[in-house]
Design a protein around this motif. Structure first.
Motif, PDB file in Angstrom:
ATOM      1  N   VAL A 130      44.420  67.118  20.386  1.00  0.00           N
ATOM      2  CA  VAL A 130      45.529  68.335  20.486  1.00  0.00           C
ATOM      3  C   VAL A 130      45.107  69.263  21.651  1.00  0.00           C
ATOM      4  O   VAL A 130      43.814  69.385  21.725  1.00  0.00           O
ATOM      5  CB  VAL A 130      45.522  69.144  19.058  1.00  0.00           C
ATOM      6  N   GLN A 131      46.201  69.256  22.440  1.00  0.00           N
ATOM      7  CA  GLN A 131      45.699  69.822  23.895  1.00  0.00           C
ATOM      8  C   GLN A 131      46.906  70.804  24.323  1.00  0.00           C
ATOM      9  O   GLN A 131      47.847  70.927  23.725  1.00  0.00           O
ATOM     10  CB  GLN A 131      45.210  68.580  24.717  1.00  0.00           C
ATOM     11  N   VAL A 132      46.513  71.504  25.699  1.00  0.00           N
ATOM     12  CA  VAL A 132      47.589  72.135  25.839  1.00  0.00           C
ATOM     13  C   VAL A 132      47.139  72.271  27.534  1.00  0.00           C
ATOM     14  O   VAL A 132      46.004  72.075  27.772  1.00  0.00           O
ATOM     15  CB  VAL A 132      47.377  73.657  25.645  1.00  0.00           C
ATOM     16  N   HIS A 133      48.191  72.422  28.709  1.00  0.00           N
ATOM     17  CA  HIS A 133      47.789  72.235  29.928  1.00  0.00           C
ATOM     18  C   HIS A 133      48.201  73.864  30.516  1.00  0.00           C
ATOM     19  O   HIS A 133      49.165  74.322  29.995  1.00  0.00           O
ATOM     20  CB  HIS A 133      48.661  71.192  30.551  1.00  0.00           C
ATOM     21  N   PRO A 134      47.795  74.150  31.345  1.00  0.00           N
ATOM     22  CA  PRO A 134      47.963  75.432  32.126  1.00  0.00           C
ATOM     23  C   PRO A 134      49.161  75.374  32.871  1.00  0.00           C
ATOM     24  O   PRO A 134      49.629  74.221  33.351  1.00  0.00           O
ATOM     25  CB  PRO A 134      46.760  75.565  33.004  1.00  0.00           C
ATOM     26  N   GLY A 179      49.604  72.793  37.977  1.00  0.00           N
ATOM     27  CA  GLY A 179      49.887  73.029  36.492  1.00  0.00           C
ATOM     28  C   GLY A 179      50.264  71.784  35.894  1.00  0.00           C
ATOM     29  O   GLY A 179      50.569  70.635  36.558  1.00  0.00           O
ATOM     30  N   LYS A 180      50.666  71.743  34.569  1.00  0.00           N
ATOM     31  CA  LYS A 180      50.954  70.373  34.123  1.00  0.00           C
ATOM     32  C   LYS A 180      52.061  70.422  33.183  1.00  0.00           C
ATOM     33  O   LYS A 180      51.818  71.000  32.156  1.00  0.00           O
ATOM     34  CB  LYS A 180      49.796  69.611  33.439  1.00  0.00           C
ATOM     35  N   THR A 181      53.265  70.526  33.648  1.00  0.00           N
ATOM     36  CA  THR A 181      54.461  70.495  32.916  1.00  0.00           C
ATOM     37  C   THR A 181      54.716  69.009  32.816  1.00  0.00           C
ATOM     38  O   THR A 181      54.793  68.377  33.748  1.00  0.00           O
ATOM     39  CB  THR A 181      55.497  71.339  33.312  1.00  0.00           C
ATOM     40  N   ILE A 217      51.264  73.437  22.888  1.00  0.00           N
ATOM     41  CA  ILE A 217      50.122  72.573  22.360  1.00  0.00           C
ATOM     42  C   ILE A 217      50.777  71.368  21.792  1.00  0.00           C
ATOM     43  O   ILE A 217      51.935  71.115  21.292  1.00  0.00           O
ATOM     44  CB  ILE A 217      49.650  73.398  20.986  1.00  0.00           C
ATOM     45  N   HIS A 218      50.183  70.245  21.923  1.00  0.00           N
ATOM     46  CA  HIS A 218      50.952  69.041  21.937  1.00  0.00           C
ATOM     47  C   HIS A 218      49.916  67.970  21.595  1.00  0.00           C
ATOM     48  O   HIS A 218      48.598  68.054  21.924  1.00  0.00           O
ATOM     49  CB  HIS A 218      51.790  68.686  23.051  1.00  0.00           C
ATOM     50  N   ALA A 219      50.210  66.985  20.929  1.00  0.00           N
ATOM     51  CA  ALA A 219      49.272  65.694  20.760  1.00  0.00           C
ATOM     52  C   ALA A 219      50.362  64.609  20.502  1.00  0.00           C
ATOM     53  O   ALA A 219      51.290  64.696  19.927  1.00  0.00           O
ATOM     54  CB  ALA A 219      48.443  65.813  19.709  1.00  0.00           C
TER      55      ALA A 219
HETATM   56 ZN    ZN Z   1      49.634  66.586  27.735  1.00  0.00          ZN
END
Ligand code: ZN
Length: 308
Positions: free
Chosen positions: A93-97, A110-112, A169-171
């Motif tokens: 489970v992660q999130v990007h700035p 950044g990571k959209t 937040i996603h996985a």
């Molecule tokens: Zn990701």
């Protein structure tokens, strides 16, 4: 000159498997191959041009020296990255700035990102968003391991498209094969890893503080509004179009000839045929450069096409 065919790079991941070989026929180097970096100019894994005058050059080198191939866009680094991910097990489970945070703390973009679901086993799901109403509540729920209450699960099926803005937040769940179009970034903050051990027998590192800082609170759900356009026997589906990228699926059946004036990243996700007289088939990835003024596609093909 006008189409850059690219060689994929593979990454070993504890959650990876062998689907990249089974589905796309790639000669994968690891038993747990998680990622194919299909079109990349990111220093952590760079695509090499496989034919034509730029054969042997890195995509980043072509981008730096021949910006006319890319509509002279101003981005100092090539802006996009296309990957295929094989989730043989749940991803962390992660999130990007976003760009601002990543520039300040990571010297990265950044990571959209967004996902086209190439295949999903029955009852597959993703984690997308959270239930916390404030940063304090988010922090408390993470510290107290209230994962079931905190994380939102969503079922997914083949053909779905998911838009994942930075801060979400996603996985990706087990049994899902996706094609990902993302900003060219490799910055991930891991929130939770299901208490698993890494290849060295130790838990993988978590990044709780930056995760809390960059997570959008409350969660903002994003519904994809597909736009479908037909030209003769061909179908074009636009999934998303914004400052980060435009992503479309092209289903080609027969012959299509269209003018072109913008560079495009293309991944062949099914079928075979030709582009401007050159053979293409499932698993190929290439860039149609801005110098290519006409596109002639022939065959039965499913393509994921993106640009910025
Ligand atoms: Zn990701």
């Amino acid at each position: 000159m006008d189409i850059l065919f690219l060689k994929p790079i593979f990454k070993e991941r504890i959650w990876g498997g062998t689907e990249l070989n089974k589905v796309f026929g790639y000669d994968i180097p690891f038993e747990h191959t998680g990622e194919c970096w299909a079109i990349s100019a990111h220093p952590h894994g760079e695509s090499i041009v496989t034919k034509g005058p730029f054969k042997g050059y890195k995509l980043s080198e072509v981008y730096q020296t021949h910006r006319e191939l890319f509509n002279k866009i101003k981005n100092p680094l090539f802006p996009l990255l296309t990957k295929i991910l094989d989730a043989n097990d749940d991803l962390s489970v992660q999130v990007h700035p976003n760009d601002l945070y990543a520039k300040k703390f990571e010297k990265d973009l950044g990571k959209t990102e967004c996902w086209y679901i190439l295949s999903a086993e029955e009852n597959s799901y993703i984690i997308y968003g959270h239930q916390a109403k404030s940063k304090i509540e988010l922090k408390n729920m993470i510290e107290n391991n209230q994962w079931n209450e905190l994380l939102i699960k969503k079922p997914v099926k083949t053909g779905d498209f998911i838009y994942v803005p930075a801060g979400t937040i996603h996985a990706i769940g087990k049994g899902v094969l996706i094609l990902e179009t993302q900003q060219s970034s490799d910055t991930t903050y891991r929130v939770y890893d299901f208490d698993r051990l890494g290849t060295d027998g130790k838990p993988r590192e978590l990044h709780i503080n930056p995760s809390i800082e960059v997570t959008t609170v409350p969660h903002q759900d994003y519904k994809v509004e597909k736009e479908v356009k037909k030209i003769n026997t061909h179908t074009f589906t636009r999934f998303v179009s914004n400052n980060f990228f435009t992503v479309e699926k092209w289903e080609i059946d027969g012959l299509l000839e269209i003018p072109s004036n913008h560079y495009k990243l293309v991944s062949v996700i099914d079928g075979q045929g030709e582009i401007n007289g050159q053979k293409i088939a499932k698993g190929d990835h290439f860039i149609i450069t801005a110098l290519e003024k006409r596109i002639k596609l022939e065959g039965k093909l499913e393509l994921i096409v993106s640009w910025t």
